[in-house]
Design a protein around this motif. Sequence first.
Motif, short mmCIF file in Angstrom:
data_model
loop_
_atom_site.label_atom_id
_atom_site.label_comp_id
_atom_site.label_asym_id
_atom_site.label_seq_id
_atom_site.Cartn_x
_atom_site.Cartn_y
_atom_site.Cartn_z
N ASP A 72 0.78 -1.22 -0.06
CA ASP A 72 0.05 0.05 -0.10
C ASP A 72 0.99 1.17 0.08
O ASP A 72 0.35 2.36 -0.15
N VAL A 73 2.09 1.04 0.01
CA VAL A 73 2.90 2.20 0.05
C VAL A 73 3.16 2.85 -1.27
O VAL A 73 3.35 2.33 -2.00
N VAL A 74 2.98 4.29 -1.41
CA VAL A 74 3.09 4.86 -2.47
C VAL A 74 4.37 6.05 -2.87
O VAL A 74 4.82 6.35 -3.84
N ASP A 75 4.79 6.13 -1.63
CA ASP A 75 5.82 7.24 -1.41
C ASP A 75 6.94 6.65 -0.30
O ASP A 75 6.63 6.49 1.01
N VAL A 76 8.27 6.47 -0.84
CA VAL A 76 9.23 6.49 0.31
C VAL A 76 10.43 7.39 0.13
O VAL A 76 10.88 7.59 -0.81
N THR A 77 11.01 7.68 1.47
CA THR A 77 12.08 8.28 1.42
C THR A 77 13.18 7.77 2.60
O THR A 77 12.90 7.12 3.62
N LEU A 78 14.19 7.44 2.03
CA LEU A 78 15.39 6.56 2.73
C LEU A 78 16.54 7.62 2.99
O LEU A 78 16.66 8.60 2.21
N PHE A 79 16.89 7.50 4.32
CA PHE A 79 17.81 8.29 4.73
C PHE A 79 19.13 7.55 5.04
O PHE A 79 18.77 6.65 5.89
N MET A 80 20.35 7.86 4.75
CA MET A 80 21.52 6.92 5.11
C MET A 80 22.48 7.81 5.34
O MET A 80 22.57 8.87 4.87
N VAL A 81 23.31 7.57 6.67
CA VAL A 81 24.58 8.12 6.95
C VAL A 81 25.60 7.49 6.09
O VAL A 81 25.58 6.56 5.73
N ASP A 82 26.36 8.39 5.27
CA ASP A 82 27.67 8.06 4.36
C ASP A 82 27.07 7.18 3.26
O ASP A 82 27.49 5.89 3.50
N PRO A 83 26.19 7.33 2.56
CA PRO A 83 25.47 6.50 1.66
C PRO A 83 26.50 5.80 0.81
O PRO A 83 26.43 4.53 0.25
N GLU A 84 27.56 6.68 0.30
CA GLU A 84 28.64 6.21 -0.54
C GLU A 84 29.23 4.89 0.11
O GLU A 84 29.67 4.15 -0.75
N ALA A 85 29.56 4.88 1.34
CA ALA A 85 30.19 4.06 2.17
C ALA A 85 29.35 2.77 2.37
O ALA A 85 29.83 1.50 2.34
N ILE A 86 27.99 2.82 2.28
CA ILE A 86 27.15 1.84 2.96
C ILE A 86 26.14 1.26 1.94
O ILE A 86 25.29 0.23 1.99
N PHE A 87 26.09 2.08 0.75
CA PHE A 87 24.71 1.81 -0.11
C PHE A 87 24.93 0.22 -0.70
O PHE A 87 23.83 -0.42 -0.63
N GLU A 88 25.95 -0.03 -1.01
CA GLU A 88 26.06 -1.57 -1.50
C GLU A 88 25.66 -2.50 -0.68
O GLU A 88 25.20 -3.78 -0.93
N ARG A 89 25.85 -2.51 0.66
CA ARG A 89 25.45 -3.26 1.85
C ARG A 89 23.84 -3.22 2.03
O ARG A 89 23.30 -4.08 2.34
N VAL A 90 23.31 -1.94 1.95
CA VAL A 90 21.92 -1.50 2.41
C VAL A 90 20.92 -2.15 1.24
O VAL A 90 19.92 -2.60 1.58
N TRP A 91 21.53 -1.78 0.21
CA TRP A 91 20.38 -1.85 -1.10
C TRP A 91 19.89 -3.41 -1.16
O TRP A 91 18.63 -3.52 -1.20
N PRO A 92 20.89 -4.29 -1.20
CA PRO A 92 20.29 -5.88 -1.10
C PRO A 92 18.82 -5.85 -0.08
O PRO A 92 18.17 -6.74 -0.30
N VAL A 93 19.30 -5.52 1.08
CA VAL A 93 18.26 -5.80 2.33
C VAL A 93 17.19 -4.88 2.15
O VAL A 93 15.89 -5.51 2.20
N VAL A 94 17.31 -3.55 1.44
CA VAL A 94 15.94 -2.75 1.11
C VAL A 94 15.26 -3.50 0.25
O VAL A 94 14.07 -3.57 0.20
N MET A 95 15.84 -4.07 -1.15
CA MET A 95 15.16 -4.91 -2.06
C MET A 95 14.58 -6.14 -1.57
O MET A 95 13.50 -6.66 -2.11
N SER A 96 14.95 -6.76 -0.65
CA SER A 96 14.42 -8.00 -0.11
C SER A 96 13.19 -7.79 0.57
O SER A 96 12.35 -8.62 1.03
N HIS A 97 12.80 -6.41 0.87
CA HIS A 97 11.41 -5.96 1.72
C HIS A 97 10.65 -5.29 0.62
O HIS A 97 9.65 -5.01 1.14
N TRP A 98 11.16 -5.10 -0.46
CA TRP A 98 10.49 -4.13 -1.54
C TRP A 98 9.03 -4.49 -2.00
O TRP A 98 8.39 -3.79 -2.27
N GLY A 99 8.90 -6.02 -2.29
CA GLY A 99 7.82 -6.72 -3.18
C GLY A 99 7.88 -6.38 -4.46
O GLY A 99 8.73 -5.98 -5.13
N ASP A 100 6.75 -6.52 -4.91
CA ASP A 100 6.54 -6.47 -6.59
C ASP A 100 6.07 -5.30 -7.03
O ASP A 100 5.35 -4.45 -6.11
N ALA A 101 6.00 -4.95 -8.44
CA ALA A 101 5.66 -3.82 -9.12
C ALA A 101 4.22 -3.62 -8.99
O ALA A 101 3.47 -4.91 -8.71
#
Length: 137
Positions: A72-101
Motif C-alpha cells: 500500500d506504500v506509494v512514497d518512500v524516503t530513505l535516509f542513510m548516513v554516508d550512503p557512498e560507504a554503505i549503499f552496496e550493503r544496504v540496497w540488497p536488504v531494502v530490495m528483499s523487503h520491497w515487493g513486486d511492481a
Amino acid sequence: MSRDVVVPAGRQALYERNRYSPAIRSNGFLFVSGQVGSLPDGAPHADLEAQVSLAFSNLNAILAAAGCSFSDVVDVTLFMVDPEAIFERVWPVVMSHWGDAPYPTLTGVGVTWLYGFQFEIKVIARLPESSHPPAAE
C-alpha cells in the motif's frame, strides 16, 4: 480533516518518551514517521544489515496496525548516513523487503547524523477502504 494516531503494539512507551506519533491516518492516507532499526529499548542494532531489516520490521508493524502492508506504500524516503560507504550493503536488504511492481516512488537522502543509526525509512501509504476510521461526529 480528521487525524487518527496509529501505534504498533508494544512500542507506546517509546513514542510517548520521544513525544511523536508513529503514524497518522488522514484523508485516506497513512503518514508514517521515519523508522530505524531500533531494538525494543530504542537502541540501534549494531549490525548494519540487521538494522535495515529491523527498520522494515518496525515499519511493517505500523503498517499492519493501520490495516496496511508495504504493497500500500506509494512514497518512500530513505535516509542513510554516508550512503557512498554503505549503499552496496544496504540496497540488497531494502530490495528483499520491497515487493513486486508497481513500486512506490523513492527519494534517497544522504545525511550526517541519525541519532546513532545509519538508516531510516519514512513512507506514505494509501489506506485500504476497510481501514479508514469512522468520521468523527
